[in-house]
Design an enzyme around this catalytic site. Structure first.
Site, PDB file in Angstrom:
ATOM      1  N   ASP A  93       0.857  -1.173   0.000  1.00 39.87           N
ATOM      2  CA  ASP A  93       0.000   0.000   0.000  1.00 39.87           C
ATOM      3  C   ASP A  93       0.901   1.234   0.000  1.00 39.87           C
ATOM      4  OD1 ASP A  93      -1.917   1.908   0.342  1.00 39.87           O
ATOM      5  OD2 ASP A  93      -2.705   1.122   2.227  1.00 39.87           O
ATOM      6  N   GLY A  95       0.575   4.131   1.341  1.00 44.16           N
ATOM      7  CA  GLY A  95       0.605   4.954   2.543  1.00 44.16           C
ATOM      8  C   GLY A  95      -0.476   6.010   2.613  1.00 44.16           C
ATOM      9  N   GLY A  96      -1.314   6.116   1.584  1.00 45.21           N
ATOM     10  CA  GLY A  96      -2.356   7.135   1.574  1.00 45.21           C
ATOM     11  C   GLY A  96      -3.326   7.009   2.731  1.00 45.21           C
ATOM     12  N   PHE A  97      -3.695   5.780   3.069  1.00 43.25           N
ATOM     13  CA  PHE A  97      -4.633   5.575   4.165  1.00 43.25           C
ATOM     14  C   PHE A  97      -4.013   6.002   5.494  1.00 43.25           C
ATOM     15  CE2 PHE A  97      -6.575   3.113   7.575  1.00 43.25           C
ATOM     16  CZ  PHE A  97      -7.920   3.343   7.354  1.00 43.25           C
ATOM     17  N   ASP A 147      -2.363   8.162  -3.159  1.00 42.12           N
ATOM     18  CA  ASP A 147      -3.651   8.828  -3.306  1.00 42.12           C
ATOM     19  C   ASP A 147      -3.972   9.565  -2.016  1.00 42.12           C
ATOM     20  OD1 ASP A 147      -3.966   6.495  -1.795  1.00 42.12           O
ATOM     21  OD2 ASP A 147      -6.066   6.290  -2.346  1.00 42.12           O
ATOM     22  N   GLN A 191     -11.063   6.757  -6.422  1.00 40.01           N
ATOM     23  CA  GLN A 191     -11.586   7.495  -5.284  1.00 40.01           C
ATOM     24  C   GLN A 191     -12.916   8.134  -5.688  1.00 40.01           C
ATOM     25  OE1 GLN A 191     -10.775   7.449  -2.225  1.00 40.01           O
ATOM     26  NE2 GLN A 191      -8.719   6.566  -2.209  1.00 40.01           N
ATOM     27  N   GLY A 218     -10.901   4.211  -0.371  1.00 38.52           N
ATOM     28  CA  GLY A 218     -11.760   5.161   0.299  1.00 38.52           C
ATOM     29  C   GLY A 218     -13.095   4.605   0.740  1.00 38.52           C
ATOM     30  N   ASP A 268      -7.799  -7.047   1.344  1.00 39.33           N
ATOM     31  CA  ASP A 268      -6.918  -7.089   2.506  1.00 39.33           C
ATOM     32  C   ASP A 268      -7.667  -6.490   3.675  1.00 39.33           C
ATOM     33  OD1 ASP A 268      -5.539  -4.254   3.526  1.00 39.33           O
ATOM     34  OD2 ASP A 268      -6.373  -4.144   1.504  1.00 39.33           O
TER      35      ASP A 268
END
Length: 377
Positions: A93, A95-97, A147, A191, A218, A268
């Protein structure tokens, strides 16, 4: 030389799909659930035990590995696969989350996101180009674009702003990924929050950029399940049938089955390992809360018919004891049990799709959960 990255469908049942992804580190049968190994480890589990549950691929995280131990260090030590002794595929991932969760510690502009480390307060800058570079250094088989993910509910103009920024960052990630080694892929992330028009616009723009796979991001960030499923219904038909579709950060077994029904291939979630560490087992009977006193004298295993040994060989009474005593073995065993259940859920879905009986399977999974201590959401 590594085989090129590819995806092909093996069977379909309505909109549900079974397929296979080829990567530099092997094949992934889909639908696939990826255990979360955020910091180069699936919590409370050995890599061999993760593989024994049936997992073909796991997930690592750019944000956390950037902070500690650092991507350059991991690259110097042979890459993430070698570093964590996992020689099957890895998706990272971007890292946006995690950046979303640092709302008090970060600043986002066109160039990048600047944030303070939650570990020591040091300042970092994460641009789309740096996100791709980090994932290249880690050696990820599947990399994700950077994102901006926002929590729901949110105002439409804020959702639109974040979606448009994510699209511009997607273009920059795509350029930065050019020249990647064979067998490695970059996925774009759709998104648009809970707004149908924004979701469709995001999906169409990403398809025009021609990514090797597409994620729906998102979601599962505060909205009801019905909203999440409606967004999948809207987005999935826009995505090309010959590319894998990944629903990020989801979710309960019910979420997964419903998303597969709608054409999703990859998932995931931290839920199986997190719940395991808190004394909850996932079985075909539903969730079983081993903290409950009624399990203290129960000699039965969690599921006597499970093909996975820990599920059928340890008594509920023993697991209850481990949980109440806060013994590490309890977290280890229940994490294994839960991941094995999720992998069995995926295997059952693949077999049902191939047989043309996925809706029957979907109904049976839901019915089984009615016996559990905690119903699905």
């Amino acid at each position: 030389m590594s085989n090129p990255f590819s995806f092909h469908l093996i069977a379909s049942d309505g909109t549900a799909r079974a397929g296979e992804i080829e990567t530099a580190h092997g094949r992934i049968a889909t639908p696939a659930f990826m255990p979360v190994g955020t910091q180069a480890t699936v919590k409370a589990m050995m890599p061999d035990d993760v593989a024994r549950t049936g997992a073909d691929i796991l997930l690592g995280n750019t944000y956390h590995l950037m902070l500690r131990p650092g991507p350059e260090r991991i690259a110097a030590l042979g890459g993430l696969h070698q570093f964590m002794n996992w020689h099957k595929p890895i998706l990272t991932d971007s890292g946006g989350f995690q950046v979303m969760s640092l709302s008090q510690l970060r600043k986002i502009d066109e160039k990048a996101v600047t944030f303070r480390s939650h570990l020591d307060g040091a300042m970092y800058e994460l641009s789309p180009e740096r996100a791709v570079e980090i994932q290249r250094l880690l050696g990820a088989d599947i990399s994700m674009q950077l994102d901006e993910c926002i929590r729901l509910p949110a105002k439409r103009d804020e959702i639109d702003r974040a979606m448009q920024l994510s699209l511009r960052w997607a273009e920059r990630c795509k350029r930065a990924f050019e020249g990647a080694k064979p067998g490695h892929a970059l996925f774009g992330i759709v998104q648009g929050g809970d707004d149908p028009a924004l979701r469709i616009a995001s999906a169409k723009a990403l398809v025009d950029m021609d990514f090797q796979g597409y994620a729906i991001g998102g979601l599962a960030v505060g909205e009801p399940q019905a909203v999440m499923l409606s967004m999948i219904d809207i987005v999935a038909p826009v995505l090309p049938a010959d590319r894998p579709r990944y629903l990020m950060g989801v979710g309960t077994p019910d979420d997964l089955i419903e998303a597969i029904w709608r054409g999703i291939d990859m998932f995931d979630c931290v839920m199986p390992t997190r719940n395991g560490r808190h004394g909850v087992a996932f079985t075909r009977y539903g969730q079983i809360n081993l903290k409950n006193a009624r399990h203290a004298d129960d000699p039965r295993p969690l599921d006597e018919r499970s093909p996975y040994a820990p599920t059928r060989t340890y008594s509920r009474a023993y697991l209850h004891h481990l949980v109440k005593a806060n013994e590490t073995l309890g977290a280890m065993l229940l994490s294994q049990v839960n991941l094995a259940y999720y992998q069995a859920l995926m295997l059952g879905a693949r077999e049902a799709i191939a047989a043309g009986t996925f809706n029957d399977y979907r109904v049976s999974v839901k019915a089984g959960w009615e016996e559990g201590d905690i119903p699905p959401r």
